[in-house]
Enzyme design. Structure first.
Site, PDB file in Angstrom:
ATOM      1  CG  PHE A   1      -0.197   0.422   2.910  1.00 42.93           C
ATOM      2  CD1 PHE A   1      -0.079   1.290   3.176  1.00 42.93           C
ATOM      3  CD2 PHE A   1       0.637  -1.358   3.444  1.00 42.93           C
ATOM      4  CE1 PHE A   1       0.561   1.979   4.073  1.00 42.93           C
ATOM      5  CE2 PHE A   1       0.804  -0.400   4.165  1.00 42.93           C
ATOM      6  CZ  PHE A   1       1.063   0.474   4.828  1.00 42.93           C
ATOM      7  CB  CYS A   2       1.971   3.605  -1.278  1.00 43.34           C
ATOM      8  SG  CYS A   2       1.023   3.405  -2.943  1.00 43.34           S
ATOM      9  CB  THR A   3      -0.210   8.514   0.037  1.00 40.51           C
ATOM     10  OG1 THR A   3       0.943   8.183   0.736  1.00 40.51           O
ATOM     11  CG2 THR A   3      -0.452   9.753   0.016  1.00 40.51           C
TER      12      THR A   3
ATOM     13  CB  ILE B   1      -3.351   5.576   2.452  1.00 42.26           C
ATOM     14  CG1 ILE B   1      -2.303   4.538   2.930  1.00 42.26           C
ATOM     15  CG2 ILE B   1      -4.091   5.657   4.290  1.00 42.26           C
ATOM     16  CD1 ILE B   1      -0.807   5.109   3.280  1.00 42.26           C
TER      17      ILE B   1
END
Length: 307
Positions: A176-178, A205
């Protein structure tokens, strides 16, 4: 009153003539009084823009007139102050820089997982959960049980994988990332490295915090964002963190009370790493920023954050 709309967007798509898009897109942004940063590269578009809602929607509608961006998705949030100081449309080699040739999410990519299905996936004990963001982002918030690769740039991610992950042992990898862009490219890289079950959080996210109720959330802390909000919480509300504009580190409310924190000059993360000469230069810069604000101007040294 939250009067400014922020739209985060990206799309991996082949843009062989991306250089020709720079001028018309910048002109459209200026026409609609949009500020922020957009990146254009052979592999697609990435960026965050902001303005009053009708102007942002008009700019998004304009972008979608291009066939390549007809299904362009974006994520929205609101703020009472404009999160950007200026508008930039930049040409890049990559819209998110990994530095590895031949990685193309348009050809090979991991399995997208919707926010509402994410908790079930990462609760699986056979899944290794990777946070693909930089260390200072992980510092203020991440998912429960996530592994922090402790990278300072996305360029370090391939080396982390080579040293720490084994495709014969790590059968299920979730990332996952922003906003979704880093883990989408990271999943493409890992698929090319031979990892079979690779998953990534669709929309990142930000979409998770927008979609999943706080009482059901497995997110802990706040999410760093690359604009003047610094961080957001569940429901994409503006968070409690500020930022040191000397070293760019996000600062908690407790760190803001530190005697080592002086706005625009130093914080607990950089106080002992900054020379007296540098502190003096930053002090003068901060004085000019304050004077500019008193005049209602934006000081040229008041830097805008970019991803």
């Amino acid at each position: 009153m939250n009067q400014f709309l922020t739209a985060a967007l990206y799309k991996f798509v082949s843009l062989p003539n991306y250089q020709l898009l720079q001028a018309p897109i910048l002109a459209a942004c200026q026409q609609h009084r949009i500020k922020g940063t957009l990146l254009l590269a052979l592999e697609g578009i990435n960026g965050t823009i902001a303005g009053v809602p009708e102007d942002v929607q008009a700019l998004l509608a304009y972008l979608r007139t291009y066939p390549e961006f007809s299904d362009l998705e974006h994520k929205e949030s609101y703020a009472d102050k404009h999160p950007f100081y200026r508008m930039k449309v930049k040409l890049k080699k990559e819209i998110v820089t990994m530095g590895v040739n031949g990685i193309d999410p348009n050809q090979v990519v991991g399995t997208y997982v919707k926010p509402e299905d994410w908790n079930m996936l990462i609760s699986d004990p056979d899944v290794i959960l990777l946070d693909t963001r930089n260390d200072y982002e992980v510092h203020i918030g991440t998912f429960k049980g996530a592994v922090d690769p402790k990278t300072t740039t996305f360029r370090e991610f391939p080396e982390y994988v080579a040293k720490n992950l084994d495709k014969t042992k790590h059968k299920k990898v979730a990332m996952f990332c922003t906003g979704g862009i880093r883990c989408e490219k990271a999943s493409s890289f890992m698929k090319q490295q031979g990892f079979e079950e690779v998953y990534h959080l669709q929309g990142g996210i930000l979409k998770y915090l927008e979609t999943v109720p706080k009482e059901q959330s497995m997110w802990e802390g706040e999410c760093f964002v690359f604009d003047q909000r610094v961080a957001v919480k569940h429901g994409l509300e503006v968070g409690e963190y500020d930022q040191c504009y000397a070293c760019r580190m996000p600062l908690s409310p407790e760190e803001l009370k530190s005697p080592q924190y002086t706005p625009g000059i130093s914080c607990p993360h950089c106080y002992d790493k900054t020379s007296e000469e540098k502190k003096a230069a930053l002090t003068e810069r901060q004085r000019q920023v304050i004077l500019a604000k008193q005049r209602g101007d934006t000081h040229i040294g008041e830097k805008q954050k970019t991803s």
